[in-house]
Design an enzyme around this catalytic site. Sequence first.
Site, PDB file in Angstrom:
ATOM      1  N   LEU A   1       6.325  35.136  17.691  1.00 21.29           N
ATOM      2  CA  LEU A   1       5.421  35.932  18.497  1.00 21.29           C
ATOM      3  C   LEU A   1       5.344  37.315  17.877  1.00 21.29           C
ATOM      4  O   LEU A   1       6.365  37.975  17.685  1.00 21.29           O
ATOM      5  CB  LEU A   1       5.973  36.006  19.926  1.00 21.29           C
ATOM      6  CG  LEU A   1       5.147  36.761  20.938  1.00 21.29           C
ATOM      7  CD1 LEU A   1       3.807  36.088  21.182  1.00 21.29           C
ATOM      8  CD2 LEU A   1       5.918  36.860  22.265  1.00 21.29           C
ATOM      9  N   LYS A   2       4.140  37.725  17.547  1.00 21.85           N
ATOM     10  CA  LYS A   2       3.982  39.061  16.968  1.00 21.85           C
ATOM     11  C   LYS A   2       3.906  40.076  18.092  1.00 21.85           C
ATOM     12  O   LYS A   2       3.082  39.946  19.007  1.00 21.85           O
ATOM     13  CB  LYS A   2       2.703  39.127  16.147  1.00 21.85           C
ATOM     14  CG  LYS A   2       2.758  38.306  14.892  1.00 21.85           C
ATOM     15  CD  LYS A   2       1.567  38.661  14.038  1.00 21.85           C
ATOM     16  CE  LYS A   2       1.375  37.651  12.945  1.00 21.85           C
ATOM     17  NZ  LYS A   2       0.090  37.855  12.251  1.00 21.85           N
TER      18      LYS A   2
ATOM     19  N   GLY B   1       3.151  12.966  16.183  1.00 19.64           N
ATOM     20  CA  GLY B   1       4.584  12.683  15.994  1.00 19.64           C
ATOM     21  C   GLY B   1       5.314  13.847  15.349  1.00 19.64           C
ATOM     22  O   GLY B   1       6.522  13.779  15.135  1.00 19.64           O
TER      23      GLY B   1
ATOM     24  N   GLY C   1       0.821  -1.225   0.000  1.00 18.70           N
ATOM     25  CA  GLY C   1       0.000   0.000   0.000  1.00 18.70           C
ATOM     26  C   GLY C   1       0.846   1.263   0.000  1.00 18.70           C
ATOM     27  O   GLY C   1       2.064   1.223   0.218  1.00 18.70           O
TER      28      GLY C   1
ATOM     29  N   ARG D   1      -9.587  30.312  -1.590  1.00 17.36           N
ATOM     30  CA  ARG D   1      -9.416  30.418  -0.131  1.00 17.36           C
ATOM     31  C   ARG D   1     -10.516  29.700   0.638  1.00 17.36           C
ATOM     32  O   ARG D   1     -10.592  29.806   1.856  1.00 17.36           O
ATOM     33  CB  ARG D   1      -9.377  31.887   0.274  1.00 17.36           C
ATOM     34  CG  ARG D   1      -8.133  32.562  -0.218  1.00 17.36           C
ATOM     35  CD  ARG D   1      -8.172  34.050   0.037  1.00 17.36           C
ATOM     36  NE  ARG D   1      -6.842  34.571  -0.192  1.00 17.36           N
ATOM     37  CZ  ARG D   1      -5.924  34.728   0.754  1.00 17.36           C
ATOM     38  NH1 ARG D   1      -6.228  34.456   2.002  1.00 17.36           N
ATOM     39  NH2 ARG D   1      -4.725  35.163   0.468  1.00 17.36           N
TER      40      ARG D   1
ATOM     41  N   HIS E   1      -6.599  14.803  14.009  1.00 19.43           N
ATOM     42  CA  HIS E   1      -5.374  15.618  14.039  1.00 19.43           C
ATOM     43  C   HIS E   1      -5.568  16.952  14.781  1.00 19.43           C
ATOM     44  O   HIS E   1      -4.818  17.271  15.705  1.00 19.43           O
ATOM     45  CB  HIS E   1      -4.887  15.904  12.617  1.00 19.43           C
ATOM     46  CG  HIS E   1      -4.616  14.666  11.801  1.00 19.43           C
ATOM     47  ND1 HIS E   1      -4.174  13.496  12.354  1.00 19.43           N
ATOM     48  CD2 HIS E   1      -4.729  14.424  10.474  1.00 19.43           C
ATOM     49  CE1 HIS E   1      -4.018  12.588  11.399  1.00 19.43           C
ATOM     50  NE2 HIS E   1      -4.358  13.127  10.251  1.00 19.43           N
TER      51      HIS E   1
HETATM   52  C1  BG6 Z   1      -3.975  12.084   6.715  1.00 17.30           C
HETATM   53  C2  BG6 Z   1      -5.214  12.356   5.923  1.00 17.30           C
HETATM   54  O1  BG6 Z   1      -4.304  11.619   7.982  1.00 17.30           O
HETATM   55  O2  BG6 Z   1      -3.220  13.263   6.831  1.00 17.30           O
HETATM   56  C3  BG6 Z   1      -4.877  12.963   4.570  1.00 17.30           C
HETATM   57  O3  BG6 Z   1      -5.946  11.161   5.747  1.00 17.30           O
HETATM   58  C4  BG6 Z   1      -3.966  14.143   4.714  1.00 17.30           C
HETATM   59  O4  BG6 Z   1      -6.071  13.334   3.889  1.00 17.30           O
HETATM   60  C5  BG6 Z   1      -2.785  13.805   5.605  1.00 17.30           C
HETATM   61  O5  BG6 Z   1      -3.507  14.498   3.425  1.00 17.30           O
HETATM   62  C6  BG6 Z   1      -1.958  15.031   5.901  1.00 17.30           C
HETATM   63  O6  BG6 Z   1      -0.786  14.655   6.575  1.00 17.30           O
HETATM   64  P1  BG6 Z   1       0.532  15.517   6.447  1.00 17.30           P
HETATM   65  O7  BG6 Z   1       1.467  14.901   7.409  1.00 17.30           O
HETATM   66  O8  BG6 Z   1       0.968  15.406   5.004  1.00 17.30           O
HETATM   67  O9  BG6 Z   1       0.147  16.918   6.773  1.00 17.30           O
END
Ligand code: BG6
Length: 489
Positions: A385-386, A182, A15, A469, A241
């Site tokens: 820091l601005k 990480g 993969g 944007r 995230h």
């Molecule tokens: C993944 C998402 O978890 O994080 C993706 O499934 C995204 O859609 C990616 O592109 C972004 O990771 P990085 O480390 O490239 O910012």
Amino acid sequence: ENKSTVSITVVGASGDLAKKKIFPALFALYYEDCLPEHFTVYGYARSKMTDAELRNMVSKTLTCRIDKRENCSEKMDQFLKRCFYHSGQYDSEENFAELDKKLKEHEGGRTANRLFYLSVPPNIFISAVRCASSSASSAIGWTRVIVEKPFGRDSETSAALTKGLKQYLEEDQIFRIDHYLGKELVENLSVLRFSNLIFEPLWSRQYIRNVQFLFSEDFGTEGRGGYFDNYGIIRDIMQNHLLQILALFAMETPVSLDAEDIRNEKVKVLRSMKPIELKDVVIGQYKSHTKGGVTYPGYTDDKTVPKDSLTPTFAAAALFINNARWDGVPFLMKAGKALHNKGAEIRVQFRHVPGNLYNRSNGPDLDRDTNELVIRVQPDEAIYLKINNKVPGLGMRLDRSHLNLHYAARYAKEIPDAYERLLLDAIEGERRLFIRSDELDAAWSLFTPVLKELEDKKIVPEYYPYGSRGPVGAHRLAYRYNVEWGDLS
Ligand code: BG6
């Protein structure tokens, strides 16, 4: 931890993730002498491949990231000699038993620890874990399994997945990756807060106006539409995230740096969050756009995406933490694909200085241009820091400048890829950067109701042109809370 020997099996070895991230990260760890002296890497997947073919495949994505000047082909060859391949089905105990036999030969009677990286779709997790644990787990050492999102698509499916995994594994054997944890600047967040006197006292509603978590990509979901359409940007980026970063940002001081102490504090933040209201969410989807003679495809132009898909490729949301520290402070998130730029940032906007002596009619608006701390997670890592300062000279004019920690200027060494740190931590049994099951539950509890509402009501995303944007609705949302989005720097 017994580091005597570790056998690493990458399940789903052919993969994309395996090729782009896992094998290169393992090589980087090898290059840096971070792996135990005796280690073996096995690729496991359904397709037929010889060891030589696997090595050839892997070699194409290895890079000399660590020291670009040095030719590391010798090290690569040594690493590739440790890589092998076994072809098997993901639900075959017999095939995993064959793998077990091969691993034992390499382990040569040493205490053997085994790490399985499940780089396969989540519908395969449970069968693979069942087979790996019954037929290929370590007899004397530890057995650990790394899994990566999607961990379900709502509270129920996530709970079912956890339950399924726990039939075969203890919680401490499961390493759930959120690769944003990480990243160097995300790890640094706690250092910034807890090892400097000047930030932590300001880290509250008393001094902070709002906090923004921004994620932007300048490409669409090309080639991944099939996966993406079932999830959308809220599940792909926000629920994991950005929310993880928020939890680290907002948590109370942990008792220690131990994994359990840190995760206890993160989970408290997640559980203190107010339910997200539909009015606090804006969704968007990119459409085709022609620029400079080039036509960029819209999201639904992807053959694997249904033409009438309402899946968001952009979302903005306002979140609130219902505790004494953060009451009333908007935590704004914005994430999108096919936008005009690429990057991830945390922006902390501080309140204005009460009765500011320098707020003059002919100067900058100091009630608006307040101090702002920017943590640029990527690219080109930086923390700045601005501040307001006087333009040098005889007059009294104010200016805004940056106190800037720019990593590339400060440190010669390359920043490791997130997967390097996470793989090393999994081998060493360090769980700090992995998601505990109660954190996962809390994260889903927060997002599931609003996701259901968006889907049940078939809310139509605001369309935005590829490379723009994003939807203006995001600005309206921010204005409602008296916030202006920062622009990725
Ligand atoms: C993944 C998402 O978890 O994080 C993706 O499934 C995204 O859609 C990616 O592109 C972004 O990771 P990085 O480390 O490239 O910012």
